[in-house]
Design an enzyme around this catalytic site. Structure first.
Site, PDB file in Angstrom:
ATOM      1  N   GLN A 174       1.218  -3.211  -4.877  1.00 33.60           N
ATOM      2  CA  GLN A 174       0.480  -4.402  -5.303  1.00 33.60           C
ATOM      3  C   GLN A 174       0.495  -4.593  -6.815  1.00 33.60           C
ATOM      4  OE1 GLN A 174      -0.729  -6.757  -3.469  1.00 33.60           O
ATOM      5  NE2 GLN A 174      -0.533  -5.818  -1.466  1.00 33.60           N
ATOM      6  N   LYS A 228       7.049  -7.884  -1.762  1.00 34.91           N
ATOM      7  CA  LYS A 228       5.845  -8.276  -2.509  1.00 34.91           C
ATOM      8  C   LYS A 228       6.170  -8.656  -3.949  1.00 34.91           C
ATOM      9  CE  LYS A 228       2.861  -5.355   0.307  1.00 34.91           C
ATOM     10  NZ  LYS A 228       2.052  -6.224   1.186  1.00 34.91           N
TER      11      LYS A 228
HETATM   12  N1  PMP Z   1       0.456  -0.066  -0.210  1.00 37.36           N
HETATM   13  C1  PMP Z   1      -0.209  -1.177  -0.524  1.00 37.36           C
HETATM   14  C2  PMP Z   1      -1.225  -1.132  -1.621  1.00 37.36           C
HETATM   15  C3  PMP Z   1       0.039  -2.359   0.157  1.00 37.36           C
HETATM   16  O1  PMP Z   1      -0.632  -3.462  -0.147  1.00 37.36           O
HETATM   17  C4  PMP Z   1       1.009  -2.372   1.188  1.00 37.36           C
HETATM   18  C5  PMP Z   1       1.309  -3.631   1.977  1.00 37.36           C
HETATM   19  N2  PMP Z   1       0.223  -4.433   2.261  1.00 37.36           N
HETATM   20  C6  PMP Z   1       1.679  -1.190   1.466  1.00 37.36           C
HETATM   21  C7  PMP Z   1       1.386  -0.052   0.748  1.00 37.36           C
HETATM   22  C8  PMP Z   1       2.716  -1.119   2.537  1.00 37.36           C
HETATM   23  O2  PMP Z   1       3.784  -1.959   2.206  1.00 37.36           O
HETATM   24  P1  PMP Z   1       4.914  -2.265   3.289  1.00 37.36           P
HETATM   25  O3  PMP Z   1       4.231  -2.758   4.515  1.00 37.36           O
HETATM   26  O4  PMP Z   1       5.742  -3.320   2.628  1.00 37.36           O
HETATM   27  O5  PMP Z   1       5.657  -0.998   3.509  1.00 37.36           O
END
Ligand code: PMP
Length: 507
Positions: free
Chosen positions: A302, A325
């Site tokens: 994030q 993201k």
């Molecule tokens: N860590 C954080 C702080 C996140 O916000 C997210 C996704 N919401 C993740 C890890 C996991 O990311 P991903 O689903 O893209 O692997």
């Protein structure tokens, strides 16, 4: 029995009976507002000019739309040019900091999805913590890869293999520069932050964490930075310990200091909370952890799209993030690790690409990063990630941070002023996220009312249930910002929430 739950010995949630967060402190609000806008004008405020809030340089230049024409395919060559970015790849990003002033309306034109209409309204995408939209430059990069460069990589004498390898390895170098990693071999491509954390848990963790060792996470973590450590603890007899937060949602460093001891093997913390937006002091946490002899993993899922992330300045051992993201495609992400730490880790998956030599008796593995990239990687989306990071560099991460900070400050102030709104996550240091609940409404009802007006927000637990429980909640409404959001979109959001609040009061 449902599923196969992991039960690891863990300490109870810190402060389980903590009181709910107090209403937004007016002193804090005034401080934030003053920091960004100077003295607040009496309502109604003047028309929004982002340059007021952003303290634009003396000469304001409109930021050019980043939409390069599709380049010609590179000239046919009989010699593959492995590891050199050829003409098919967009030029590397600019890290000099010499950026023109930021024009949000020009930037928005780079994002086709932002031109969509939802329920008869222009879409207001305030769900950036879940995923971001892609600029045309990224979309074009994918089309260009499949039209002109498509091949498997690394082991072929033909030209297309050379182009594809250049695309993939060029993107690795772009990532290295973006996070200021010392060496390109320290950048491992994975599916996303989740896979990166699992890789560390299942490779480094299995080798280095044993019975009665301790793994420290924070109360802010996404489930992706909790569950793999629980699984590791269950397998090894280690314990999970949790850094508590205060009522604003900031980490308690005094409590963290007390948690550290010679059994602490790893501290795994998020840099920005996806549920609250808290910016955690990760450099300080890393320094404290190191003094205790622990390794440090920073979850930058994030943070990379909102602030400069420099792995050398943080001095952590691992850093992870997901491409989607940060305006890149889904299915590609990054694990960065310090060379000496990665070199001491066994592969976690076996197969092609990660081997140097195989017989039925013995396999010799590649060095880093290939030993962690078994099988055919996500080649096109890696190139897309490179294009996304180039795009962010062209806009300038400092410009992005300033614009978003002004919006966040404005949104928190406006939402916090609505009777019945309780803001969740009011730490002084925040990025992007404006979680709240509205008295008299379920969060999904608020989400549905916003959707009817074309406004996309996430409602629910945001895969971060422990931190919501800390505030006595199962769910929040979570608008989250990116640099392409505008003050007008926040006004639309606030109008709907204000109407809902008024309707409930008069009912
Ligand atoms: N860590 C954080 C702080 C996140 O916000 C997210 C996704 N919401 C993740 C890890 C996991 O990311 P991903 O689903 O893209 O692997």
């Amino acid at each position: 029995m449902r599923g196969d739950p992991v039960s690891a010995p863990s300490f109870p949630d810190p402060q389980p009976t903590a009181p709910p967060v107090s209403p937004l402190d007016p002193a804090w609000l005034a401080q934030m507002a003053n920091a960004m806008f100077g003295a607040l004008p009496a309502a109604p405020g003047p028309a929004y000019d982002p340059r007021d809030a952003l303290a634009a340089p003396a000469v304001a230049v409109t930021y050019p739309t980043v939409r390069p024409a599709m380049p010609e395919p590179p000239a046919a060559s009989s010699t593959p040019q492995f590891y050199f970015v050829d003409a098919a790849v967009p030029p590397p990003g600019d890290r000099t900091g010499a950026h023109p002033a930021f024009d949000v309306h020009a930037v928005r034109r780079d994002f086709p999805t932002l031109q969509e209409r939802i329920n008869g309204h222009p879409v207001a995408w305030l769900d950036n913590a879940a995923t971001t939209h892609k600029p045309q430059a990224v979309i074009d990069r994918l089309a260009q890869f499949y039209a002109h460069e498509n091949s498997n990589i690394h082991r072929a004498a033909h030209a297309l293999a050379g182009r594809a390898t250049d695309a993939y390895e060029g993107a690795r170098e772009t990532v290295r520069r973006f996070i200021n990693a010392p060496a390109v071999e320290e950048v491992v491509f994975v599916r996303g932050a989740t896979e990166a954390i699992n890789l560390v848990a299942k490779s480094w963790g299995v080798r280095h964490v044993g019975k009665d060792d301790e793994i420290v996470v924070s109360h802010l973590e996404h489930h992706a930075n909790i569950v793999p450590w629980q699984q590791l603890a269950a397998a090894t007899g280690a314990r999970l310990r949790v850094i508590p937060v205060d009522d604003s949602g900031q980490l308690r460093l005094d409590e963290f200091a007390r948690l550290l001891n010679r059994r602490t093997k790893l501290v795994a913390v998020t840099q920005v909370s996806n549920a609250l937006g808290t910016v955690a002091p990760v450099a300080q946490i890393a320094a404290m952890a190191r003094r205790a002899g622990a390794r440090v993993l920073v979850d930058a899922a994030q943070s990379v799209s909102h602030m400069r992330v420099d792995v050398q300045a943080l001095d952590a051992d691992f850093l992870v993030f997901s491409g989607h993201k940060v305006f890149a495609p889904t299915g590609i992400g990054v694990l960065w690790g310090k060379r000496e730490v990665l070199e001491d880790m066994p592969p976690w998956q076996g197969g092609g690409n990660m081997i140097a030599d195989v017989t039925f008796e013995h396999t010799e593995f590649q060095g880093i990063p290939n030993r962690f990239e078994a099988g055919t990687g996500n080649i096109a989306d890696a190139a897309g990630l490179g294009a996304a990071l180039d795009y962010v560099n062209r806009i300038g991460i400092e410009n992005i941070a300033l614009h978003e900070h002004a919006l966040l400050d404005y949104g928190m102030r406006e939402l916090g002023a609505i009777r019945g709104v309780r803001l969740i996550g009011t730490a002084q240091d925040k990025a992007s996220v404006m979680s709240f609940v509205l008295a008299g409404y379920e969060t999904f009802e608020v989400g549905a009312a916003l959707d009817r007006q074309g406004i996309a927000v996430r409602t629910g637990h945001h895969c971060a249930q422990p931190i919501l429980h800390r505030f006595g909640l199962e769910a929040t409404v979570r608008p989250s910002l990116a640099f392409y959001n505008t003050r007008d979109e926040i006004d639309r959001l606030v109008r709907v929430v204000r109407d809902l609040a008024a309707r409930r009061r008069s009912a």
